[in-house]
Design an enzyme around this catalytic site. Structure first.
Site, PDB file in Angstrom:
ATOM      1  N   GLN A 137      27.268  23.590  36.669  1.00 50.38           N
ATOM      2  CA  GLN A 137      26.615  24.035  37.859  1.00 50.38           C
ATOM      3  C   GLN A 137      25.461  25.035  37.409  1.00 50.38           C
ATOM      4  O   GLN A 137      25.565  25.471  36.159  1.00 50.38           O
ATOM      5  CB  GLN A 137      27.478  24.950  38.580  1.00 50.38           C
ATOM      6  CG  GLN A 137      27.959  26.312  37.942  1.00 50.38           C
ATOM      7  CD  GLN A 137      29.176  27.362  38.624  1.00 50.38           C
ATOM      8  OE1 GLN A 137      29.695  26.713  39.585  1.00 50.38           O
ATOM      9  NE2 GLN A 137      29.157  28.456  38.418  1.00 50.38           N
ATOM     10  N   LYS A 150      35.886  20.477  39.558  1.00 51.54           N
ATOM     11  CA  LYS A 150      34.461  20.455  39.494  1.00 51.54           C
ATOM     12  C   LYS A 150      34.174  19.032  39.107  1.00 51.54           C
ATOM     13  O   LYS A 150      34.783  18.758  38.047  1.00 51.54           O
ATOM     14  CB  LYS A 150      33.661  21.698  38.788  1.00 51.54           C
ATOM     15  CG  LYS A 150      33.867  22.830  39.552  1.00 51.54           C
ATOM     16  CD  LYS A 150      33.010  24.089  38.683  1.00 51.54           C
ATOM     17  CE  LYS A 150      32.939  25.324  39.577  1.00 51.54           C
ATOM     18  NZ  LYS A 150      32.415  25.067  40.944  1.00 51.54           N
ATOM     19  N   HIS A 153      38.958  29.517  32.791  1.00 51.55           N
ATOM     20  CA  HIS A 153      38.024  28.232  32.836  1.00 51.55           C
ATOM     21  C   HIS A 153      37.252  27.610  31.746  1.00 51.55           C
ATOM     22  O   HIS A 153      37.063  26.548  31.404  1.00 51.55           O
ATOM     23  CB  HIS A 153      36.725  29.091  33.825  1.00 51.55           C
ATOM     24  CG  HIS A 153      37.201  29.479  35.075  1.00 51.55           C
ATOM     25  ND1 HIS A 153      38.431  28.874  35.632  1.00 51.55           N
ATOM     26  CD2 HIS A 153      36.544  30.482  35.901  1.00 51.55           C
ATOM     27  CE1 HIS A 153      38.286  29.634  37.084  1.00 51.55           C
ATOM     28  NE2 HIS A 153      37.345  30.462  37.058  1.00 51.55           N
ATOM     29  N   ASP A 181      39.370  36.870  33.585  1.00 48.71           N
ATOM     30  CA  ASP A 181      38.810  36.475  34.448  1.00 48.71           C
ATOM     31  C   ASP A 181      37.975  35.023  34.436  1.00 48.71           C
ATOM     32  O   ASP A 181      38.252  34.181  35.420  1.00 48.71           O
ATOM     33  CB  ASP A 181      37.716  37.538  35.383  1.00 48.71           C
ATOM     34  CG  ASP A 181      37.072  37.009  36.712  1.00 48.71           C
ATOM     35  OD1 ASP A 181      38.216  36.680  37.672  1.00 48.71           O
ATOM     36  OD2 ASP A 181      36.012  36.972  37.054  1.00 48.71           O
ATOM     37  N   LYS A 197      24.726  29.957  35.581  1.00 52.69           N
ATOM     38  CA  LYS A 197      24.915  28.744  34.730  1.00 52.69           C
ATOM     39  C   LYS A 197      26.381  28.425  34.104  1.00 52.69           C
ATOM     40  O   LYS A 197      26.779  29.369  33.830  1.00 52.69           O
ATOM     41  CB  LYS A 197      23.873  28.557  33.673  1.00 52.69           C
ATOM     42  CG  LYS A 197      23.793  27.354  32.667  1.00 52.69           C
ATOM     43  CD  LYS A 197      22.767  27.142  31.731  1.00 52.69           C
ATOM     44  CE  LYS A 197      22.881  28.205  30.500  1.00 52.69           C
ATOM     45  NZ  LYS A 197      21.691  27.974  29.685  1.00 52.69           N
ATOM     46  N   GLY A 253      49.006  34.629  53.231  1.00 55.16           N
ATOM     47  CA  GLY A 253      47.961  35.735  52.713  1.00 55.16           C
ATOM     48  C   GLY A 253      46.546  35.140  53.440  1.00 55.16           C
ATOM     49  O   GLY A 253      45.339  35.146  53.200  1.00 55.16           O
ATOM     50  N   TYR A 297      54.187  37.941  44.454  1.00 55.48           N
ATOM     51  CA  TYR A 297      54.766  36.600  44.449  1.00 55.48           C
ATOM     52  C   TYR A 297      56.107  36.551  44.251  1.00 55.48           C
ATOM     53  O   TYR A 297      56.767  35.669  44.930  1.00 55.48           O
ATOM     54  CB  TYR A 297      53.926  36.008  43.156  1.00 55.48           C
ATOM     55  CG  TYR A 297      52.676  35.569  43.132  1.00 55.48           C
ATOM     56  CD1 TYR A 297      52.048  35.543  44.049  1.00 55.48           C
ATOM     57  CD2 TYR A 297      52.236  34.949  41.675  1.00 55.48           C
ATOM     58  CE1 TYR A 297      50.395  34.924  44.321  1.00 55.48           C
ATOM     59  CE2 TYR A 297      51.060  34.387  42.146  1.00 55.48           C
ATOM     60  CZ  TYR A 297      50.047  34.429  42.939  1.00 55.48           C
ATOM     61  OH  TYR A 297      48.855  33.812  43.037  1.00 55.48           O
TER      62      TYR A 297
END
Length: 513
Positions: free
Chosen positions: A393, A203, A261, A256, A364, A36, A145
């Site tokens: 962040q 991170k 996360h 998302d 934030k 990709g 995939y």
């Protein structure tokens, strides 16, 4: 506080020593294949990351980079597309030329075996040693995939060394589709070969959570239900989805951001101390936390969708539904707040509040532990709750909100902070990008910061019933204005479960730019 001055090379020095001292690469050839290579992820993240690692001499000496995609492009086309994101300086021209010389590009079909046979022939031509290691990065939509991984397994696996496959999220849309994808991948590759990448695990401050918790004695006794009133995990972005809303509409903010996360950060906050820092020991403890979380109930969730701000300019005037790529009757949430509970001895009864959204008032991402009230307050109820904040962040920082005597002749408490802002404490240190850390981990074979299959299964178990209910009932998100804090109902939910917002204190950057 002493000033710590370290160069970028010094920051990476330890990584380089670990990479080369612990892994005797010798004359081994490493080939990094970007499936990709013509897409946005490749040009904005993967190629720039590989360039930064090459520039800092963190990759094995014999490393080559091969792009593969359907588009009929040249290497010059790839270079032109990537350069704006590579942060190349004038003095880097010679190194950049050396990097480009290590690159090549092939066009082919994702479904046809012949294209992958040609790819393997090209990979063989790059190998000038007895051992060749292959890293495949699937910077692809999930719809391809199956074909791509099947063709990689049948035609492009190195029989001279190891093979590793990096898989980008989304890892499915719900528990069933995720299980189907996991079953497909496990039929082709071993779990040790699969690296499911969630860039938040790369991170700086997310990785620091483990050191903060388990490297300090002072936090251990208070890191539990006896002292913690609630935990808030936040992800806010000040921009909307205009121009890419069609892609976002297929997933929504829960898929998302929240299911991956924020849930990853929750596990690092809530898990027990692992037996060691080995990949499986750490991931075992994260899975144990997830198994203690019941599926989220819709009654513990607030959904929102942003509308345009008529007083704003440009995209700020545009609401989510104003995007021509978004269906006119879309009920997709661009904001969500959800309350989860970890049902174990340490955390029973403590609300973990996950909140995330687009088109909000600031950028934030942070973890905030709010502690319980001081018992027997002798200061006439002037004491606010202590908080420990880890800002992921922007401007990485750890700070503790605490009470201190107001300076001067007063004997009144006031809110202040103990502050470790990285920009002021570690001057001139340039922290590596999350993708730099994670790609280095793949080279060195560390899976600590990647998602294991059982971890993924538990994460989807927690959110799939909620997602199906939202879609079945077409739950209507609450409108909120572009640039606001989100729906007021979200603040009411947080207050209801025990979070106390006094509004009397705001952290001030000690070294504003």
């Amino acid at each position: 506080m002493a000033r710590v001055v370290r160069t970028r090379s010094e920051v990476f020095g330890q990584i380089r020593r670990e990479l080369y001292d612990e892994h005797d690469f010798g004359e081994v050839t490493h080939i990094f294949i970007i499936m990709g290579a013509s897409g946005d992820l490749a040009k904005k993240k993967i190629y720039p990351t590989l360039w930064w690692l090459f520039k800092d001499r963190l990759l094995p000496k014999e490393t080559y980079f091969v792009g593969f995609a359907r588009s009929r492009l040249t290497l010059d086309d790839i270079r032109t597309a990537c350069l704006p994101y590579m942060k190349v300086k004038d003095e880097d021209d010679e190194l950049l030329s050396a990097f480009i010389c290590r690159n090549s590009y092939l066009a082919g079909s994702y479904t046809e075996a012949e294209s992958f046979i040609q790819l393997q022939t090209h990979l063989d031509s790059l190998c000038h040693s007895a051992t060749a290691n292959h890293l495949f990065y699937l910077a692809l939509p999930p719809s391809v995939y199956h074909d791509v991984t099947k063709n990689i397994r049948e035609h492009c696996m190195s029989n001279k060394g190891w093979n590793r496959v990096i898989v980008e999220k989304p890892f499915g849309r719900d528990l069933q589709s995720s299980e189907e994808l996991s079953a497909h991948l496990s039929a082709l590759f071993s779990e040790e070969q699969i690296y499911r990448i969630d860039h938040y695990l790369g991170k700086e401050m997310v990785q620091n959570l483990m050191v903060l918790r388990f490297g300090n004695r002072i936090f251990g006794p208070i890191w539990n239900r006896e002292s913690v009133a609630c935990v808030i995990l936040t992800f806010k972005e000040p921009f909307g989805t205009y121009g890419r809303g069609g892609y976002f509409d297929d997933f929504g903010i829960i898929r998302d951001v929240m299911q991956n996360h924020l849930l990853q950060m929750l596990t690092l906050v809530a898990m027990e101390k692992p037996a060691s820092t080995s990949s499986d020991d750490v991931r075992d403890e994260k899975v144990k936390v997830l198994k203690c979380i019941s599926p989220v109930a819709l009654s513990d969730v607030v959904l929102g969708q942003y509308v345009g701000n008529p007083e704003g300019e440009g995209d700020v005037k545009m609401g989510y539904l104003d995007d021509p790529t978004v269906p006119e009757d879309s009920h997709t949430a661009t904001f969500a707040t959800a309350v989860l509970y970890v049902h174990n001895e340490r955390w029973e009864g403590v609300p973990f509040v996950l909140r995330c959204g687009k088109a909000l008032n600031e950028r934030k991402a942070e973890v905030r532990l709010q502690f319980t009230d001081v018992p027997g307050d002798i200061f006439n109820l002037q004491c606010q709750r202590n908080e420990l904040v880890v800002r992921v962040q922007p401007d990485e920082a750890i700070y503790a909100k605490m009470m201190s005597k107001k300076p001067g002749v007063y004997f009144n408490p006031e809110e202040t902070e103990l502050d470790l802002t990285y920009r002021s404490r570690y001057k001139d240190v340039k922290l590596p990008d999350a993708y730099e850390r994670l790609i280095l981990d793949v080279f060195s074979g560390s899976q600590m910061h990647f998602v294991r299959s059982d971890e993924l299964r538990e994460a989807w178990r927690i959110f799939t019933p909620l997602l199906h209910q939202i879609e079945a009932e077409k739950a209507q998100p609450i409108p909120y204005t572009y640039g606001s804090r989100g729906p007021k109902e979200a603040d009411e939910l947080m207050k209801r479960v025990g979070f106390r917002y006094e509004g009397t204190y705001k952290w001030v950057d000690p070294n504003p730019v």
